[in-house]
Design an enzyme around this catalytic site. Structure first.
Site, PDB file in Angstrom:
ATOM      1  CE1 TYR A 117       0.906   0.011   4.365  1.00  0.00           C
ATOM      2  CE2 TYR A 117      -1.384  -0.373   4.847  1.00  0.00           C
ATOM      3  CZ  TYR A 117      -0.095  -0.211   5.273  1.00  0.00           C
ATOM      4  OH  TYR A 117       0.189  -0.274   6.602  1.00  0.00           O
ATOM      5  CD  GLU A 118       0.437   6.065   1.189  1.00  0.00           C
ATOM      6  OE1 GLU A 118      -0.635   5.856   1.764  1.00  0.00           O
ATOM      7  OE2 GLU A 118       0.559   6.903   0.287  1.00  0.00           O
ATOM      8  N   GLY A 119       1.151   3.032  -2.573  1.00  0.00           N
ATOM      9  CA  GLY A 119       1.912   2.872  -3.813  1.00  0.00           C
ATOM     10  C   GLY A 119       2.799   1.658  -3.657  1.00  0.00           C
ATOM     11  CD  GLN A 169       6.497   4.304  -2.981  1.00  0.00           C
ATOM     12  OE1 GLN A 169       7.049   5.388  -2.794  1.00  0.00           O
ATOM     13  NE2 GLN A 169       5.191   4.169  -3.000  1.00  0.00           N
TER      14      GLN A 169
END
Ligand SMILES: Cc1cc2nc3c(=O)[nH]c(=O)nc-3n(C[C@H](O)[C@H](O)[C@H](O)COP(=O)(O)OP(=O)(O)OC[C@H]3O[C@@H](n4cnc5c(N)ncnc54)[C@H](O)[C@@H]3O)c2cc1C
Length: 621
Positions: free
Chosen positions: A442-444, A449
């Protein structure tokens, strides 16, 4: 004996001896801080982590978040813990005093967050997301929005989330389909479904404020057409109290591998056409606004990785000292030799040092990122401030992806140290591994990233951000070459550094050629190379400081030149043992991780395109 979550001696070492954060106190913003105050704050954070948050860990996993009759409940112990967390002032500690915070420097907040996250990240997601969403309103909200929502969120009375993902828009946020229709009074009617929303619904807060990405009717497709809206679960009355429901329905929550007490909700906005959203910031600037929260959240996810990794390490070391199994290798042939604690077996020692060196390097890199933000915000010179900001931009994707990937490896190795017991629920190791895994996704995802690092960050500011950061690495390589203790190891750091520079330059060349797919395809291996290089640098920096301190201690104890006396000093003096451990981490990492970087860079340099060129039908089946 310390806690079994975080080595607080190392926390203090990085803050006070390595980063030298005393120089921050000269800034007006941090004028109330001294080393003593921060020491006390860390002690309080430890108490909160150990006495209040840690007891929620296995209960949260067993009971989880529950969805029934359209409502989500979380374990009762979470309610009590959150109340104590808020009452102690942690819900907005790094925010400014005007909103109830204490201006805690971010490098210090990183240390506090590491303690909290290592105790239970699933719990920390509730206050963490709330503070992140409140920060957005603080930066972009109108006075009315601040008065209505922000203060209550900073105080921990109302919760917050971040709503980007939709069933058809995960990594590709630009595919967002949630619609915002203009209403005559300047507000918007929101319609759409958001999926996988962490803490999206629960009974832990009486009201939840959702920052929601949506496209105003008629705005262009892609990320450039997205705006962001404040969408409360319940509307606020004029007097600030909770009013009528805002047509935000919870469709359900996910059944997951880990972080089970953090509800992961599907939220349906405006099923009855009565969901009101309030524009936050300018129209079509939704991604720019949300990136503020995303960048913070990415650093926080890196901290999640570190939190699980450090807890796994501390438990593994303690277990290895207690678990008796097998004779010492040097006594194998002696029939009645006694079995020894497993920490005496070479492979266990190697495993523990692999874990320790990575944890310490990741800790130093995380705190350094916090320190860079503190410097960016406090130095008065504009160019200097931009330089610190440039470091943060490069570090953010590396910290998120590297720390989460490595944390999974560390938690897996920690489980191995426990043997079969590591796989059993009575011990915490299996939960660390399960809870940790989400941080890579999650969070990309970690690939996203890597794409950010290679596609945006390497070339930003004409490559100067990277060059400035590499300049710091280079300066410490030069220092290491002058150090009696570290000079034999410095070439490993230097070779890794040169190999990584070579890849950055090759990527730039490929980027301008027909081979543009190669940097895109190799972004993730490169990010991991950057992570190894940067934590290797941090470990060297720590070892150089530790070596200076140890030399003075040896001299005072008359132990120079005698290995036996140095070991005796370390047995009698915790500081000496700690400093020896710092040097051991750097040396181990230099000999066992850094030399592999040149080989990994060579693989990338070969320019192999097989994964791109092969047929989809040839992968499986
Ligand atoms: C427990 C949990 C909590 C979450 N919390 C939140 C939250 O609070 N708020 C929120 O908005 N979202 C949240 N998410 C959603 C999360 O951020 C997404 O799952 C994630 O961004 C990936 O999206 P996806 O699952 O649709 O995967 P996809 O985007 O379908 O990706 C699948 C795979 O394809 C790869 N991929 C995708 N695009 C590319 C590309 N261009 N090039 C190369 N590879 C690519 C990905 O890296 C991945 O490996 C949460 C998810 C989970 C599981």
């Amino acid at each position: 004996m310390g806690n079994t979550l975080v080595n607080m001696r190392d926390q203090r070492f990085i803050l006070f001896e390595q980063l030298g954060i005393d120089n921050l106190f000269a800034a007006e913003k941090y004028a109330d801080y001294t080393q003593e105050v921060i020491d006390m704050m860390l002690n309080e954070a430890e108490k909160m982590a150990v006495d209040v948050i840690l007891p929620t860990y296995d209960v949260g996993d067993r009971e989880g978040a529950v969805f029934a009759d359209g409502k989500v409940t979380v374990p009762a112990i979470f309610h009590a813990a959150l109340k104590k967390f808020n009452e102690a002032g942690w819900s907005c500690a790094p925010a400014s005093p005007e909103v109830g915070g204490q201006n805690v420097p971010l490098c210090v907040w990183s240390a506090c967050a590491e303690l909290f996250d290592s105790a239970n990240f699933a719990f920390m997601m509730y206050p963490g997301l709330t503070m992140g969403a409140a920060m957005l309103i603080a930066k972009y909200g109108t006075e009315e929005q601040k008065n209505t929502y922000m203060y209550k969120m900073f105080a921990g009375e109302w919760g917050g989330t971040m709503c980007l993902t939709e069933p058809g828009a995960g990594s590709d946020v630009g595919a967002t389909r949630t619609i915002a229709k203009r209403l005559p009074d300047g507000t918007f009617s929101i319609e759409g479904t958001k999926s996988f929303i962490s803490c999206g619904d629960s009974d832990i807060y009486p009201n939840i404020i959702h920052p929601v990405l949506a496209r105003i009717e008629g705005d262009p497709p892609g990320t450039g057409g997205i705006s962001i809206f404040i969408v409360p679960k319940f509307r606020a009355n004029e007097d600030g109290s909770i009013g009528e429901p805002n047509d935000v329905a919870t469709g359900g929550i996910e059944h997951k591998m880990g972080i089970k007490a953090s509800s992961t909700a599907t939220l349906n906005f405006g099923e009855n056409g009565k969901c009101i959203g309030y524009l936050l910031g300018d129209e079509r600037s939704g991604m720019k606004v949300m990136f503020n929260m995303m960048n913070e959240a990415r650093l926080e996810v890196g901290m999640q990785g570190l939190g699980h990794a450090t807890a796994s390490l501390e438990h593994a070391v303690q277990y290895a000292k207690e678990r008796i199994q097998s004779k010492h290798i040097m006594e194998m042939t002696i029939p009645n030799a006694k079995a020894v604690p497993i920490i005496h077996h070479p492979d266990i020692r190697r495993s523990l040092l692999w874990m320790k060196s990575h944890v310490e390097g990741m800790r130093a890199m995380n705190y350094f990122a916090g320190y860079c933000i503190d410097m960016e915000e406090t130095v008065t010179d504009v160019a200097e401030s931009a330089k610190w900001k440039g470091f943060v931009e490069i570090l953010t994707p590396v910290i998120k992806a590297y720390c989460s990937d490595k944390a999974c490896e560390i938690c897996s190795l920690g489980m191995d140290v426990y043997g079969g017991y590591g796989y059993i629920q009575e011990y915490p190791m299996e939960q660390y591994l399960r809870d940790c895994k989400i941080s890579t996704l999650y969070e990309g995802t970690n690939y996203i990233q890597a794409l950010d690092l290679v596609g945006r960050k390497l070339g930003a500011n004409k490559g100067m951000n990277l060059m400035n950061l590499f300049g710091l690495v280079d300066a410490d390589i030069k220092k290491a070459k002058e150090s009696e203790e570290m000079k034999a190891y410095a070439p490993h750091l230097e070779d890794a550094y040169n190999a990584a520079i070579g890849i950055a330059m090759q990527f730039a060349a490929w980027g301008k050629s027909a081979s543009v797919m190669l940097p895109v395809m190799n972004a993730r291996p490169f990010l991991m190379i950057m992570g190894d290089l940067l934590i290797g640098w941090q470990l060297f920096q720590g070892a150089l400081i530790a070596s200076g301190k140890l030399d003075a201690m040896y001299k005072e104890a008359g132990a120079e030149g005698s290995i036996a006396k140095k070991r005796a000093l370390a047995r009698a003096n915790g500081d000496a043992a700690f400093y020896q451990g710092k040097i051991a981490s750097a040396k181990y990492f230099a000999c066992n991780v850094l030399p592999a970087i040149a080989g990994r860079c060579k693989c990338i340099m070969l320019g192999d395109k097989t994964p791109i060129e092969m047929l989809e039908d040839s992968f499986a089946g």
